[in-house]
Design an enzyme around this catalytic site. Sequence first.
Site, PDB file in Angstrom:
ATOM      1  N   ASN A 197      40.827  58.559  -1.059  1.00 39.26           N
ATOM      2  CA  ASN A 197      39.497  57.979  -1.190  1.00 39.26           C
ATOM      3  C   ASN A 197      38.561  59.089  -1.641  1.00 39.26           C
ATOM      4  O   ASN A 197      38.673  60.240  -1.197  1.00 39.26           O
ATOM      5  CB  ASN A 197      39.005  57.390   0.137  1.00 39.26           C
ATOM      6  CG  ASN A 197      37.891  56.376  -0.062  1.00 39.26           C
ATOM      7  OD1 ASN A 197      38.153  55.194  -0.273  1.00 39.26           O
ATOM      8  ND2 ASN A 197      36.643  56.814  -0.007  1.00 39.26           N
ATOM      9  N   SER A 296      46.194  37.855  -2.925  1.00 37.22           N
ATOM     10  CA  SER A 296      45.352  36.882  -2.221  1.00 37.22           C
ATOM     11  C   SER A 296      45.729  36.813  -0.752  1.00 37.22           C
ATOM     12  O   SER A 296      46.901  36.899  -0.392  1.00 37.22           O
ATOM     13  CB  SER A 296      45.499  35.487  -2.838  1.00 37.22           C
ATOM     14  OG  SER A 296      44.767  34.532  -2.085  1.00 37.22           O
ATOM     15  N   GLY A 297      44.724  36.636   0.069  1.00 38.34           N
ATOM     16  CA  GLY A 297      44.948  36.492   1.496  1.00 38.34           C
ATOM     17  C   GLY A 297      43.852  37.100   2.335  1.00 38.34           C
ATOM     18  O   GLY A 297      43.861  36.982   3.560  1.00 38.34           O
ATOM     19  N   LYS A 351      45.915  34.945 -10.698  1.00 35.35           N
ATOM     20  CA  LYS A 351      45.035  35.160  -9.542  1.00 35.35           C
ATOM     21  C   LYS A 351      43.647  34.561  -9.815  1.00 35.35           C
ATOM     22  O   LYS A 351      43.013  33.991  -8.918  1.00 35.35           O
ATOM     23  CB  LYS A 351      44.908  36.654  -9.246  1.00 35.35           C
ATOM     24  CG  LYS A 351      43.915  37.004  -8.128  1.00 35.35           C
ATOM     25  CD  LYS A 351      44.201  36.278  -6.834  1.00 35.35           C
ATOM     26  CE  LYS A 351      43.496  36.869  -5.626  1.00 35.35           C
ATOM     27  NZ  LYS A 351      42.079  37.091  -5.742  1.00 35.35           N
ATOM     28  N   HIS A 354      43.939  30.936  -9.297  1.00 26.19           N
ATOM     29  CA  HIS A 354      44.020  30.749  -7.837  1.00 26.19           C
ATOM     30  C   HIS A 354      42.612  30.701  -7.256  1.00 26.19           C
ATOM     31  O   HIS A 354      42.275  29.811  -6.470  1.00 26.19           O
ATOM     32  CB  HIS A 354      44.815  31.895  -7.203  1.00 26.19           C
ATOM     33  CG  HIS A 354      44.683  31.972  -5.709  1.00 26.19           C
ATOM     34  ND1 HIS A 354      43.555  32.470  -5.080  1.00 26.19           N
ATOM     35  CD2 HIS A 354      45.537  31.618  -4.705  1.00 26.19           C
ATOM     36  CE1 HIS A 354      43.709  32.412  -3.771  1.00 26.19           C
ATOM     37  NE2 HIS A 354      44.901  31.905  -3.515  1.00 26.19           N
ATOM     38  N   ASN A 355      41.780  31.668  -7.644  1.00 24.16           N
ATOM     39  CA  ASN A 355      40.428  31.713  -7.113  1.00 24.16           C
ATOM     40  C   ASN A 355      39.596  30.527  -7.578  1.00 24.16           C
ATOM     41  O   ASN A 355      38.720  30.049  -6.846  1.00 24.16           O
ATOM     42  CB  ASN A 355      39.751  33.024  -7.520  1.00 24.16           C
ATOM     43  CG  ASN A 355      40.276  34.208  -6.736  1.00 24.16           C
ATOM     44  OD1 ASN A 355      41.322  34.119  -6.099  1.00 24.16           O
ATOM     45  ND2 ASN A 355      39.573  35.315  -6.782  1.00 24.16           N
ATOM     46  N   GLU A 358      40.543  27.731  -5.441  1.00 24.85           N
ATOM     47  CA  GLU A 358      39.921  28.041  -4.158  1.00 24.85           C
ATOM     48  C   GLU A 358      38.453  27.621  -4.138  1.00 24.85           C
ATOM     49  O   GLU A 358      37.970  27.024  -3.163  1.00 24.85           O
ATOM     50  CB  GLU A 358      40.049  29.543  -3.901  1.00 24.85           C
ATOM     51  CG  GLU A 358      39.359  30.071  -2.672  1.00 24.85           C
ATOM     52  CD  GLU A 358      39.408  31.592  -2.628  1.00 24.85           C
ATOM     53  OE1 GLU A 358      38.351  32.209  -2.430  1.00 24.85           O
ATOM     54  OE2 GLU A 358      40.508  32.159  -2.808  1.00 24.85           O
TER      55      GLU A 358
END
Length: 636
Positions: A197, A296-297, A351, A354-355, A358
């Site tokens: 980081n 995703s999750g 993805k 998917h969103n 969603e």
Amino acid sequence: MILKPVYIVFGVSGSGKTTIGNVLAKELDIPFFDADDFHPQSNIQKMSDGYSLDDNDRTPWLSILTDQIKNWHQDKGAVLACSALKIKYREKLESFNSDLIHWIFLDGDYDLILSRLKERKGHFFQSELLTSQFDVLEKPTKGISIKVNQSTTHMVTEIKSKLNVQKSQIGLFGLGVMGKSLAKNILSNNFSLSVYNRHIKEKEVDVAKNFADELTVKPKPFDDLQLFVESLQQPRIIMLMISAGPVIDQVVKDLLPFLNTGDCILDGGNSHYKDTIRREKLLSIEGISFLGVGISGGEEGALKGPSIMPGGTRKGYEQCSNFLEAIAAKDKGNKACCSYIGSEGSGHFVKMIHNGIEYGEMQLLAEIYHLLRHYLEKKPSEIEKIFTSWRTRNKDSYLLEITTDILLKKEGSGYLIDKILDKADQKGTGSWSSISALKTGVPFSTISEAVMVRFLSAKKDERIKASNIYNYEISISSENKAFLLKQLEEAYYAASIINHAIGFDSLKQTSLEYDWNLNLSEIARIWTNGCIIRSDLMEKMAVLLSNDNDTSVLLFPEIVDTMNSHISKLTFVVSNGLQIGCALPVLSAASNYFLNYTSAQMSANMIQAQRDYFGAHKYQRIDKKEGEYFHTDWKN
């Protein structure tokens, strides 16, 4: 199953195999075994009597060791001290999996080893047999060799350096909420991990170090980019868990000077799929694989097992599949909810859709909650009971589950949901999916409308002003309330099917455009667990699509039967909801989409006539050949 390496320390008796093996095993935190402990009693007696073992004696011993090594591969790995003097012995020992055997030869001259043996007491090996061992010894041509005329500490340090055993299998760049959860997931699956980081004075200080200090099983923390990269085994695997956009390009640029051909970068954020296509092409020139990995999750999924959608080169996926599939959620058949999606930016595109689905599903539940709460005057606890009953009738989903939890949450004597401001944000993927649908010409009714509703929700002050000006209120009788309530479950399910069908049609159309060959059934399967849109409906779609990847969802016979019995409930709820002043934008979009989709005759003939009238755009006729265009002078 993830197989673990076995390190075999070998050489003649007296070279220090047991001592070095024990210390090395402690350093690696894996079990140590001495091959002498596996000799049949007849071999031990023969050596104790001063006789050398021949190949007939060693054959059963080597078979026992080979079976043990297979077990160690499937357990925690191991360090084994073994003479293994001949090449054929070593070939026998590595016969199960040669790639996971690391050979460490302890190399010493006869006089040094002899002096050591003479000092040993209580060991069955007689020093007079040393000559025969040197005669039999076939020095290795692979593995590493370590001179034994140095301290144990120095020898083990040199072994670790040459083996790269201190280097991590995976590097994770970025320790936000998702990054930290994913790091814990990786560590819990027994992968060695380095984390990085950035260090920003007085803002982001020692983030990686502090994170590592919190954990029992620790990653290697870094805030120096070069040291982070150098801490990784080659070819390197680096997962980026940072915000989408130009920062990804900058990070890739910063990483490149430290990378080598064959390394692999994975972008685990919500990058736009066209950016991923561009980055994959640029890095392929450098011989570096770049994967756009949809994850995703949420925070919990990242920690316990998300749904993972990797796109890029097949070679790049195979390089990373071991760890991606290990950290992914598992479906009902215990198969990883992770699968190679396709080339280029397909993973991030999937993805994105998917969103989009969603967005639609969230808005559907929000609209029904709003209708129940503010028009049918149900308490949150009553709405929770309604939604919970739906979950027991093959309509369960993660979003329905969390909605029931939300409805029961109290703050003081009131429900928390009643205190939350009605302004919703969106992070970009919803808009991107709508823009993509416009460019590919795919109807995207429910998903686009869900995005538009969020934009409209942001105009809170203006909405309050308009509400005061129009004061639009219509009452509803108790009888009508009861009847409307009865229609809601099937109306919701019909709209949910339509929303999913729209999303999968977008996947199919874009797959054709980019030649991705998306496997819709496999995509549905990896969406059955770990992700936000997991549901009973998704389980059903995975089965339906497994038999036919090309048929639109709304045309499967089972879906047709359901829609035939449910569509009237959807249109009833929409029409009556609008009549009592309740906005139902996505429910309305779903019903309008379906009614148009199932109409042999739409209103587009008038559109074409209008376009030809003002712009001479021409039109086709139903009584002429397809592809033949006409223009009319509409004024005469």
